[in-house]
Motif scaffolding. Structure first.
Motif, PDB file in Angstrom:
ATOM      1  N   LEU A  46      -9.347   2.647 -24.133  1.00 37.40           N
ATOM      2  CA  LEU A  46     -10.535   1.953 -23.629  1.00 37.40           C
ATOM      3  C   LEU A  46     -10.484   1.684 -22.127  1.00 37.40           C
ATOM      4  CD1 LEU A  46     -10.881  -0.537 -26.581  1.00 37.40           C
ATOM      5  CD2 LEU A  46     -12.508   1.261 -25.982  1.00 37.40           C
ATOM      6  N   GLY A  47      -9.349   1.251 -21.633  1.00 36.89           N
ATOM      7  CA  GLY A  47      -9.272   0.898 -20.217  1.00 36.89           C
ATOM      8  C   GLY A  47      -7.886   0.454 -19.830  1.00 36.89           C
ATOM      9  N   LEU A  48      -7.824  -0.193 -18.691  1.00 38.87           N
ATOM     10  CA  LEU A  48      -6.553  -0.536 -18.074  1.00 38.87           C
ATOM     11  C   LEU A  48      -6.386  -2.046 -17.943  1.00 38.87           C
ATOM     12  CD1 LEU A  48      -4.254   1.095 -16.630  1.00 38.87           C
ATOM     13  CD2 LEU A  48      -5.445   0.577 -14.509  1.00 38.87           C
ATOM     14  N   LEU A  49      -5.213  -2.540 -18.299  1.00 34.99           N
ATOM     15  CA  LEU A  49      -4.837  -3.920 -18.020  1.00 34.99           C
ATOM     16  C   LEU A  49      -3.964  -3.867 -16.770  1.00 34.99           C
ATOM     17  CD1 LEU A  49      -4.782  -6.922 -18.804  1.00 34.99           C
ATOM     18  CD2 LEU A  49      -2.737  -6.419 -20.163  1.00 34.99           C
ATOM     19  N   PRO A  50      -4.438  -4.441 -15.656  1.00 34.02           N
ATOM     20  CA  PRO A  50      -3.672  -4.357 -14.414  1.00 34.02           C
ATOM     21  C   PRO A  50      -2.293  -5.014 -14.529  1.00 34.02           C
ATOM     22  CG  PRO A  50      -5.930  -5.035 -13.973  1.00 34.02           C
ATOM     23  CD  PRO A  50      -5.734  -5.104 -15.460  1.00 34.02           C
ATOM     24  N   ALA A  51      -1.368  -4.525 -13.733  1.00 34.84           N
ATOM     25  CA  ALA A  51      -0.006  -5.053 -13.707  1.00 34.84           C
ATOM     26  C   ALA A  51      -0.012  -6.547 -13.406  1.00 34.84           C
ATOM     27  CB  ALA A  51       0.812  -4.323 -12.644  1.00 34.84           C
ATOM     28  N   ASP A  52       0.928  -7.248 -14.017  1.00 34.26           N
ATOM     29  CA  ASP A  52       1.170  -8.673 -13.778  1.00 34.26           C
ATOM     30  C   ASP A  52      -0.005  -9.580 -14.129  1.00 34.26           C
ATOM     31  OD1 ASP A  52       3.816  -8.216 -12.822  1.00 34.26           O
ATOM     32  OD2 ASP A  52       2.969  -7.585 -10.904  1.00 34.26           O
ATOM     33  N   THR A  53      -0.882  -9.150 -15.027  1.00 33.32           N
ATOM     34  CA  THR A  53      -2.001 -10.001 -15.444  1.00 33.32           C
ATOM     35  C   THR A  53      -1.792 -10.490 -16.873  1.00 33.32           C
ATOM     36  OG1 THR A  53      -3.330  -8.120 -16.180  1.00 33.32           O
ATOM     37  CG2 THR A  53      -3.662  -8.876 -13.911  1.00 33.32           C
ATOM     38  N   GLN A  54      -2.447 -11.594 -17.188  1.00 31.32           N
ATOM     39  CA  GLN A  54      -2.371 -12.209 -18.519  1.00 31.32           C
ATOM     40  C   GLN A  54      -3.778 -12.246 -19.108  1.00 31.32           C
ATOM     41  OE1 GLN A  54       0.352 -13.935 -20.441  1.00 31.32           O
ATOM     42  NE2 GLN A  54      -1.304 -13.451 -21.851  1.00 31.32           N
ATOM     43  N   ILE A  55      -3.945 -11.687 -20.300  1.00 30.33           N
ATOM     44  CA  ILE A  55      -5.242 -11.748 -20.973  1.00 30.33           C
ATOM     45  C   ILE A  55      -5.472 -13.178 -21.453  1.00 30.33           C
ATOM     46  CG2 ILE A  55      -6.620 -10.930 -22.923  1.00 30.33           C
ATOM     47  CD1 ILE A  55      -5.079  -8.312 -22.796  1.00 30.33           C
ATOM     48  N   VAL A  56      -6.656 -13.731 -21.163  1.00 27.26           N
ATOM     49  CA  VAL A  56      -6.999 -15.089 -21.588  1.00 27.26           C
ATOM     50  C   VAL A  56      -8.243 -15.117 -22.475  1.00 27.26           C
ATOM     51  CG1 VAL A  56      -5.839 -16.233 -19.662  1.00 27.26           C
ATOM     52  CG2 VAL A  56      -8.238 -15.563 -19.428  1.00 27.26           C
ATOM     53  N   GLY A  57      -8.850 -13.963 -22.700  1.00 29.36           N
ATOM     54  CA  GLY A  57     -10.008 -13.891 -23.581  1.00 29.36           C
ATOM     55  C   GLY A  57     -10.385 -12.445 -23.828  1.00 29.36           C
ATOM     56  N   ALA A  58     -10.983 -12.185 -24.992  1.00 27.52           N
ATOM     57  CA  ALA A  58     -11.427 -10.833 -25.324  1.00 27.52           C
ATOM     58  C   ALA A  58     -12.549 -10.899 -26.347  1.00 27.52           C
ATOM     59  CB  ALA A  58     -10.270 -10.000 -25.865  1.00 27.52           C
ATOM     60  N   THR A  59     -13.510  -9.996 -26.194  1.00 27.00           N
ATOM     61  CA  THR A  59     -14.618  -9.862 -27.133  1.00 27.00           C
ATOM     62  C   THR A  59     -14.795  -8.388 -27.432  1.00 27.00           C
ATOM     63  OG1 THR A  59     -15.732 -11.795 -26.181  1.00 27.00           O
ATOM     64  CG2 THR A  59     -17.091 -10.295 -27.496  1.00 27.00           C
ATOM     65  N   VAL A  60     -14.967  -8.053 -28.709  1.00 28.85           N
ATOM     66  CA  VAL A  60     -15.233  -6.680 -29.106  1.00 28.85           C
ATOM     67  C   VAL A  60     -16.600  -6.623 -29.785  1.00 28.85           C
ATOM     68  CG1 VAL A  60     -14.046  -6.851 -31.349  1.00 28.85           C
ATOM     69  CG2 VAL A  60     -14.311  -4.629 -30.249  1.00 28.85           C
ATOM     70  N   ILE A  61     -17.343  -5.559 -29.483  1.00 24.71           N
ATOM     71  CA  ILE A  61     -18.670  -5.361 -30.053  1.00 24.71           C
ATOM     72  C   ILE A  61     -18.737  -3.938 -30.592  1.00 24.71           C
ATOM     73  CG2 ILE A  61     -21.159  -5.342 -29.622  1.00 24.71           C
ATOM     74  CD1 ILE A  61     -20.506  -7.105 -27.099  1.00 24.71           C
TER      75      ILE A  61
END
Length: 146
Positions: A46-61
């Motif tokens: 789907l895409g890229l999670l940049p280096a050194d980042t933390q996911i804090v929310g996500a929505t799927v449709i």
């Protein structure tokens, strides 16, 4: 094995970056099923999670995908690689309905994806086959901080 890729996964669309610590940034990745998806062998990058980042929310449709579910998480292998065997972990969503539905990930699931020093691909695997169709889409919005 077929690896279906969005424009973001192919490097044709930039992943947003706030360039400042503590700022929440959102990215939206959309996959249109321009080719049939086979549940037994295929994955979607789907895409890229940049280096050194933390996911804090996500929505799927999901739109037009039928009675199926998806696992969404960090992919193995190098982002953009279509030659290697790659798999998808279910750290963000595990068996979430994508049958014309919108679902949010829990913060607990988002926080299980620890920051890492290199860019990583976010992918999805579906539990059912999906026929080709322009109206059939899987969209993921992630919120992340550096």
């Amino acid at each position: 094995m077929t690896i279906h890729q969005t424009k973001a996964a192919k490097g044709q669309a930039a992943t947003p970056s706030a360039y400042q610590a503590g700022i929440v940034t959102s990215a939206i990745f959309e996959h249109t099923f321009n080719a049939a998806y086979t549940a037994a062998t295929d994955v979607i990058e789907l895409g890229l999670l940049p280096a050194d980042t933390q996911i804090v929310g996500a929505t799927v449709i999901g739109a037009g995908l039928g009675e199926t579910t998806a696992d969404i998480g960090i992919m193995t292998g190098a982002p953009g690689d279509t030659q290697a065997e790659r798999s998808v972990g279910d750290q963000i969503f595990d068996a979430v309905s994508v049958n014309d539905a919108e679902n949010d990930a829990t913060l607990a699931n988002c926080l299980t994806v620890a920051p890492y020093g290199e860019h990583r691909a976010i992918g999805a695997v579906l539990a059912g086959n999906v026929a080709e169709g322009a109206a059939k889409k899987l969209t993921l919005k992630i919120d992340y901080i550096a």
